[in-house]
Design an enzyme around this catalytic site. Structure first.
Site, PDB file in Angstrom:
ATOM      1  N   ARG A  50      55.755  35.176  98.015  1.00 15.52           N
ATOM      2  CA  ARG A  50      57.085  35.730  98.612  1.00 15.52           C
ATOM      3  C   ARG A  50      58.084  34.650  99.062  1.00 15.52           C
ATOM      4  O   ARG A  50      59.192  34.950  98.659  1.00 15.52           O
ATOM      5  CB  ARG A  50      56.595  36.391  99.947  1.00 15.52           C
ATOM      6  CG  ARG A  50      56.126  37.732  99.898  1.00 15.52           C
ATOM      7  CD  ARG A  50      54.920  38.042 100.792  1.00 15.52           C
ATOM      8  NE  ARG A  50      53.742  37.267 100.844  1.00 15.52           N
ATOM      9  CZ  ARG A  50      53.070  37.601  99.893  1.00 15.52           C
ATOM     10  NH1 ARG A  50      52.971  38.512  99.007  1.00 15.52           N
ATOM     11  NH2 ARG A  50      51.817  36.681  99.643  1.00 15.52           N
ATOM     12  N   THR A  51      57.657  33.394  99.247  1.00 16.67           N
ATOM     13  CA  THR A  51      58.350  32.623  99.805  1.00 16.67           C
ATOM     14  C   THR A  51      59.386  31.971  98.843  1.00 16.67           C
ATOM     15  O   THR A  51      60.292  31.860  98.723  1.00 16.67           O
ATOM     16  CB  THR A  51      57.809  31.501 100.909  1.00 16.67           C
ATOM     17  OG1 THR A  51      57.298  31.660 101.989  1.00 16.67           O
ATOM     18  CG2 THR A  51      59.136  30.363 101.218  1.00 16.67           C
ATOM     19  N   LYS A  76      50.193  11.550  90.342  1.00 11.91           N
ATOM     20  CA  LYS A  76      50.162  10.278  89.804  1.00 11.91           C
ATOM     21  C   LYS A  76      50.176   9.209  90.958  1.00 11.91           C
ATOM     22  O   LYS A  76      50.059   8.019  90.813  1.00 11.91           O
ATOM     23  CB  LYS A  76      50.999   9.814  88.915  1.00 11.91           C
ATOM     24  CG  LYS A  76      51.012  10.768  87.661  1.00 11.91           C
ATOM     25  CD  LYS A  76      52.479  10.644  86.795  1.00 11.91           C
ATOM     26  CE  LYS A  76      52.720  11.461  85.448  1.00 11.91           C
ATOM     27  NZ  LYS A  76      53.928  11.228  84.932  1.00 11.91           N
ATOM     28  N   ARG A 100      57.590  23.421 100.137  1.00 16.86           N
ATOM     29  CA  ARG A 100      56.491  23.599 100.989  1.00 16.86           C
ATOM     30  C   ARG A 100      55.436  22.643 100.727  1.00 16.86           C
ATOM     31  O   ARG A 100      55.333  22.184  99.623  1.00 16.86           O
ATOM     32  CB  ARG A 100      55.869  24.928 100.313  1.00 16.86           C
ATOM     33  CG  ARG A 100      54.551  25.156 100.791  1.00 16.86           C
ATOM     34  CD  ARG A 100      54.079  26.693 100.894  1.00 16.86           C
ATOM     35  NE  ARG A 100      54.724  27.630 101.682  1.00 16.86           N
ATOM     36  CZ  ARG A 100      54.576  28.880 101.761  1.00 16.86           C
ATOM     37  NH1 ARG A 100      53.301  29.217 101.032  1.00 16.86           N
ATOM     38  NH2 ARG A 100      55.327  29.812 102.524  1.00 16.86           N
ATOM     39  N   HIS A 114      57.110  27.271 109.763  1.00 21.89           N
ATOM     40  CA  HIS A 114      57.551  27.874 108.839  1.00 21.89           C
ATOM     41  C   HIS A 114      58.913  28.631 109.420  1.00 21.89           C
ATOM     42  O   HIS A 114      59.095  29.691 109.624  1.00 21.89           O
ATOM     43  CB  HIS A 114      56.495  28.974 108.200  1.00 21.89           C
ATOM     44  CG  HIS A 114      56.850  29.520 107.056  1.00 21.89           C
ATOM     45  ND1 HIS A 114      58.017  29.406 106.260  1.00 21.89           N
ATOM     46  CD2 HIS A 114      56.264  30.138 106.066  1.00 21.89           C
ATOM     47  CE1 HIS A 114      57.928  29.942 105.404  1.00 21.89           C
ATOM     48  NE2 HIS A 114      56.868  30.751 105.054  1.00 21.89           N
TER      49      HIS A 114
END
Length: 393
Positions: free
Chosen positions: A139-140, A169, A190, A218
């Site tokens: 969704r986000t 890496k 995120r 959030h």
């Protein structure tokens, strides 16, 4: 980035030395300053990050038969078209006050009209957004990408940067941000670590939006949650909200608690298994801001007196190898038809999604089930934020 001018000292000759372009342009109007004032000197002091303020001093040789005088000029931020958004980044719920929330919601309502229109918006044409996701998201990430494209912008995306980017890496987050900002105008990130968004924002010279940082916050979810509550209930003052489920690891409920604290006569109920209770920092914040809160183990009783039941899933990914603790926590509090029977007629059920078994499918048909409308509201809020951060009010 757009720039708000702060004229701290100036020698003014005639009716106006400073051209109008200085007050409305996003770029410094050098061509207006080199002529006709050959002896003019200009000194710029910019904010070390994102150049949000210009301090401008001009010493100008007087013109024959023109009276010169000194004056102080100060510009104030107003929520009017053409003004710069007050925030350079969106990192946490604490950044917002009531006035700003109201203004953002006004813009979001305008975005609803754009989304419903058949014509393609070009508001963000020429802008490029990078979505940098170190954790899975549906969704986000998709709502941000849809928001950017609906406003005419373009998207660069990586869905699992933790595994498929240079982070695998060993590259530092700071180096990744410095690289990605060279390709884009705004970064939506995120991350699996709490506080990662603050680190990214401190590094970047373009706006950064926190799309969730581990068990931290959030903020865009909280914005769309408050927007949904206002749309569904019709008010934000004087409401009672039950926060249910994984409150220890739920970044959505943490950010929502911060925003609810901005409103009057709000009461928050915390309903959760003992192992995932709301952390003390949120409780202390609410207490210090005069917000009444209560912990309860009886969801049926709490639901009977709340305007909003905000359910969350127990997050297995936050328990690591302690699956025994996860199994002990899950399934304790379920929103089902029995709970609907005790809820108020005009109350709503919300959930940040995805859900597992904490809301039964037979609840979906009830008009009080607002979670899919809530998800759609995320598009409008994120369209509003992209517009405000990139082009201003």
């Amino acid at each position: 980035m757009s720039i708000t001018s702060s004229l701290t000292s100036a020698t003014l000759c005639g009716p106006s030395v400073f051209p109008k372009a200085l007050a409305c342009s996003n770029e410094f109007p050098r061509t207006h300053l080199s002529s006709p004032f050959e002896s003019s000197k200009i000194c710029l002091t910019t904010h070390p990050k994102k150049s949000s303020t210009w301090n401008l001093t001009r010493n100008i040789a007087p013109i024959l038969a023109t009276r010169c005088h000194a004056m102080q000029v100060e510009t104030k931020e107003l929520f009017t078209p053409g003004k710069k958004f007050q925030l350079s980044d969106v990192i946490e719920g604490q950044q917002f006050d009531r006035e700003m929330l109201s203004a953002i919601f006004d813009v979001a309502r305008e975005m609803e009209k754009i989304e419903k229109s058949s014509s393609q918006s070009e508001l963000l044409k020429g802008y490029l957004m990078a979505t940098l996701f170190y954790e899975p998201s549906t969704r986000t990430r998709l709502s941000f990408e849809s928001a950017m494209k609906r406003l005419g912008g373009e998207v660069l995306t990586t869905e699992n940067a933790r595994e498929f980017s240079s982070a695998a890496k060993g590259e530092t987050l700071e180096d990744t941000i410095r690289t990605v900002e060279g390709y884009s105008d705004i970064i939506v990130m995120r991350h699996f670590e709490s506080g990662a968004a603050k680190r990214a924002a401190a590094t970047a010279n373009i706006p950064v939006i926190n799309a969730g940082d581990g068990p931290g916050e959030h903020p865009t979810q909280a914005l769309l949650d408050v927007y949904t509550i206002q749309s569904e209930i019709g008010k934000l003052d004087g409401i009672s909200v039950a926060l249910v489920g994984d409150l220890a690891n739920g970044r959505t409920v943490r950010s929502l608690a911060y925003l609810l604290a901005k409103f009057k006569d709000v009461k928050i109920y915390f309903v959760s298994p003992e192992i995932v209770k709301m952390k003390d920092d949120i409780k202390e914040y609410l207490t210090s801001n005069g917000v009444e809160w209560e912990e309860s183990s009886d969801l049926m009783e709490v639901a009977s007196k709340c305007d909003v039941v905000y359910q969350t899933r127990i997050q297995r990914e936050r328990f690591g190898e302690r699956l025994d603790l996860y199994e002990a926590a899950r399934g304790k509090y379920i929103v089902d038809k029995a709970l609907l029977g005790v809820m108020q007629k005009n109350a709503v059920i919300m959930h940040p999604l995805p859900r597992l078994d904490e809301i039964t499918p037979d609840v979906d048909a009830d008009p009080r089930a607002a979670y899919f409308r809530q998800a759609k509201n995320g598009l409008f809020i994120r369209m509003a934020l992209l517009k405000l951060l990139l082009v201003g009010w």
